[in-house]
Design an enzyme around this catalytic site. Structure first.
Site, PDB file in Angstrom:
ATOM      1  N   CYS A   1       0.827  -1.212   0.000  1.00 27.74           N
ATOM      2  CA  CYS A   1       0.000   0.000   0.000  1.00 27.74           C
ATOM      3  C   CYS A   1       0.862   1.265   0.000  1.00 27.74           C
ATOM      4  O   CYS A   1       1.671   1.487   0.913  1.00 27.74           O
ATOM      5  CB  CYS A   1      -0.925  -0.028   1.209  1.00 27.74           C
ATOM      6  SG  CYS A   1      -1.640   1.557   1.654  1.00 27.74           S
ATOM      7  N   GLY A   2       0.690   2.116  -0.995  1.00 24.91           N
ATOM      8  CA  GLY A   2       1.461   3.350  -1.091  1.00 24.91           C
ATOM      9  C   GLY A   2       1.183   4.307   0.060  1.00 24.91           C
ATOM     10  O   GLY A   2       2.086   4.980   0.564  1.00 24.91           O
ATOM     11  N   HIS A   3      -0.077   4.393   0.493  1.00 28.46           N
ATOM     12  CA  HIS A   3      -0.423   5.260   1.620  1.00 28.46           C
ATOM     13  C   HIS A   3       0.277   4.785   2.888  1.00 28.46           C
ATOM     14  O   HIS A   3       0.730   5.591   3.707  1.00 28.46           O
ATOM     15  CB  HIS A   3      -1.937   5.268   1.848  1.00 28.46           C
ATOM     16  CG  HIS A   3      -2.717   5.825   0.692  1.00 28.46           C
ATOM     17  ND1 HIS A   3      -2.175   6.635  -0.273  1.00 28.46           N
ATOM     18  CD2 HIS A   3      -4.031   5.674   0.357  1.00 28.46           C
ATOM     19  CE1 HIS A   3      -3.101   6.973  -1.136  1.00 28.46           C
ATOM     20  NE2 HIS A   3      -4.230   6.396  -0.787  1.00 28.46           N
ATOM     21  N   CYS A   4       0.332   3.453   3.079  1.00 27.51           N
ATOM     22  CA  CYS A   4       0.999   2.892   4.261  1.00 27.51           C
ATOM     23  C   CYS A   4       2.491   3.228   4.245  1.00 27.51           C
ATOM     24  O   CYS A   4       3.083   3.568   5.278  1.00 27.51           O
ATOM     25  CB  CYS A   4       0.817   1.378   4.305  1.00 27.51           C
ATOM     26  SG  CYS A   4      -0.907   0.833   4.318  1.00 27.51           S
TER      27      CYS A   4
END
Length: 540
Positions: free
Chosen positions: A81-84
């Site tokens: 996950c890029g947000h993570c």
């Protein structure tokens, strides 16, 4: 000649004495080589391990972590996950701050891809999800509502840990409290333990960026001319004070009070900066009127006065925002297809539909600004659609280049089946898919009625088509019906080809959406992807 029974027994015991150590050594060798008997299965420990100050949790140590830490903020994440990945350094930094100076406040993380039982237990479907567990309570975690940077996480945790309000005992303490910040909120309640006051404390606990006070002193009611059970917001700008009297029958509505505080904490005209951005997008006002000026130019600053004068009647309906094209606001220009030399100018945007509006000719008198804003709200102004110029060689390559100005002509050609990729230049998923899209274009470049195309959705807008993630793939079949089909399956050459050969449908065995990652969300007007929007493998 034969041995006695006693002799046989001695021999047997001596044999066992030699065999037992050998058996043990052999067993140790098996363990070292990874050979484990069924009856010797490993037991997973509930030991609490850390990575850079963040507790690493799994099914077997989760309960222990809740028992040992009064307030535990847990991040459920996915490695892909890029947000993570963007949140990780901020989360780690916050963990270090809290571990060093707080008692009982800790941060933890759970790999939701590995710990599927925990993910299911807490309803985790998007990533990252942050939940606060208090006093070991496993059944009612609190969703994180703060700002997702280190400072925001620390502020939120500290507010949850301590008293959410300051008790004001007399006039001197009240005056000092009100003067201490640009914005403070004071609850005047006759009963500090009553239902209304309890609701006020809950709102204060969530609104970590605002300072809250409370009082039940009659002399303060008189000093500030309030009746009991009134909330007052004091500020050092605009009208200086806003009151929120409670409904005598319904009591305190926490949602309405939260919105009131968010609304009146903002100036009538809020300048767009990295610091103010969360406040602007967190105000829950969908309509924004943006004034683009260069603050280094005196004539531009004079316009600001008339712009501000138009704002009061629209408080709560339209957020008036100042964009300094010579400052942090410069990064907003591209989002509206503007150049800095075009300032001063105005744009109206609805951030839910992403529809943008502009004046036929820019007029900055107070009345003209107000009339324009009202006309948009009344539906009397048509959306302004951005478009790049049509490239001279737009149709000279296997993948055709579409822009706003030629989209209608190409996509809705009744003789063609048109497959379009809507992308963003910064989108990593788009870049990863680009080679496959080029292969698809090459495969169908000589096909008489199939066109493979792409459109930069950050610079070109299409009427009645809102792109909510990148890349988005849409198929426009031939014919007069102007149909549009969103493609939601695997992004590989074979599946794309089946989809096209089957007239915009997939055979039954290929209809399950198996996109490996979710499309990336459109950027906020500050030019960065919103960290607080969870990613999901199933979100398309």
């Amino acid at each position: 000649m034969g041995c006695s029974k006693s002799q046989l027994l001695v021999v047997l015991l001596l044999s066992l004495a030699w065999l037992v150590p050998a058996w043990g050594e052999d067993k140790e060798a098996q363990v070292e080589e990874g050979v484990v008997e069924e009856e010797e299965e490993d037991v997973v420990s509930d030991l609490l391990l850390e990575e850079e100050g963040v507790l690493v949790l799994h099914q077997h140590n989760f309960e222990r972590a809740l028992r040992e830490h009064r307030l535990l903020l847990v991040e459920f994440y996915a490695p892909w996950c890029g947000h993570c990945q963007a949140l990780a350094p901020e989360f780690t930094r916050a963990a270090g701050i809290l571990k060093n100076d707080s008692v009982g406040l800790r941060l933890a993380k759970v790999d939701a891809m590995e710990e599927t039982d925990l993910s299911a237990e807490f309803g985790v479907t998007g990533y990252p999800v942050l939940k606060l567990f208090r006093d070991g309570n496993r059944t009612h975690p609190i969703d994180f509502t703060g700002q997702r940077d280190a400072e925001g996480i620390v502020r939120w945790m500290r507010r949850k840990a301590g008293p959410s309000t300051e008790l004001l005992q007399d006039e001197a303490s009240a005056q000092e409290f009100i003067a201490s910040q640009d914005v403070v909120v004071v609850g005047f309640f006759k009963d500090l333990q009553g239902k209304a006051a309890q609701g006020f404390y809950e709102v204060a606990s969530d609104a970590v960026d605002v300072t809250f006070g409370v009082s039940n002193r009659t002399e303060l009611f008189q000093k500030y001319s309030v009746i009991p059970d009134t909330v007052c917001l004091f500020k050092k700008f605009d009208e200086k004070r806003a009151d929120f009297p409670l409904d005598a029958e319904l009591g305190l509505n926490k949602e309405e009070l939260s919105r009131f505080i968010g609304l009146h904490s903002l100036e009538l005209v809020t300048e767009f900066t990295s610091q103010n951005s969360p406040k602007i997008f967190g105000a829950k006002i969908l309509n924004h009127l943006l004034l683009f000026i260069n603050k280094t130019l005196e004539p531009h600053l004079e316009i600001l006065g008339s712009f501000r004068a138009a704002a009061p009647p629209f408080r709560g309906q339209v957020l008036f925002v100042l964009i300094d094209v010579n400052g942090e606001g410069a990064q907003v220009l591209q989002y509206f297809g503007l150049k800095s030399h075009e300032a001063p100018t105005m744009r109206f945007i609805n951030i839910e539909t992403n529809k943008k509006y502009r004046m036929a000719t820019d007029e900055f008198a107070t009345q003209a600004v107000g009339s324009f804003a009202q006309a948009v709200l009344d539906g009397k102004v048509q959306p302004h659609l951005m478009s790049e110029e049509v490239p001279e060689d737009w149709d000279k390559h296997p993948v055709k280049v579409l822009v706003g100005k030629n989209f209608e002509q190409v996509a809705y050609d009744e003789t063609k089946n048109v497959f379009v990729k809507f992308y963003a230049p910064w989108c990593t998923h788009c870049k990863e898919m680009a080679p496959v899209w080029e292969e698809l274009g090459e495969k169908y470049k000589d096909h008489e009625n199939i066109i493979i195309a792409k459109l930069d959705a950050t610079a070109n807008e299409i009427v009645n088509l809102t792109i909510r993630g990148y890349p988005s793939l849409h198929y426009f079949p031939a014919g007069p019906d102007r149909k549009m089909i969103e493609y939601k399956s695997a992004r590989d050459l074979e599946t794309f080809s089946k989809f096209l050969e089957n007239g915009g449908m997939l055979p039954a065995e290929d209809t399950q959406p198996v996109v490996p990652e979710s499309p990336e969300e459109p950027k906020d007007t500050n030019g960065t992807r919103p960290v607080d929007a969870p990613e999901s493998r199933d979100e398309l």
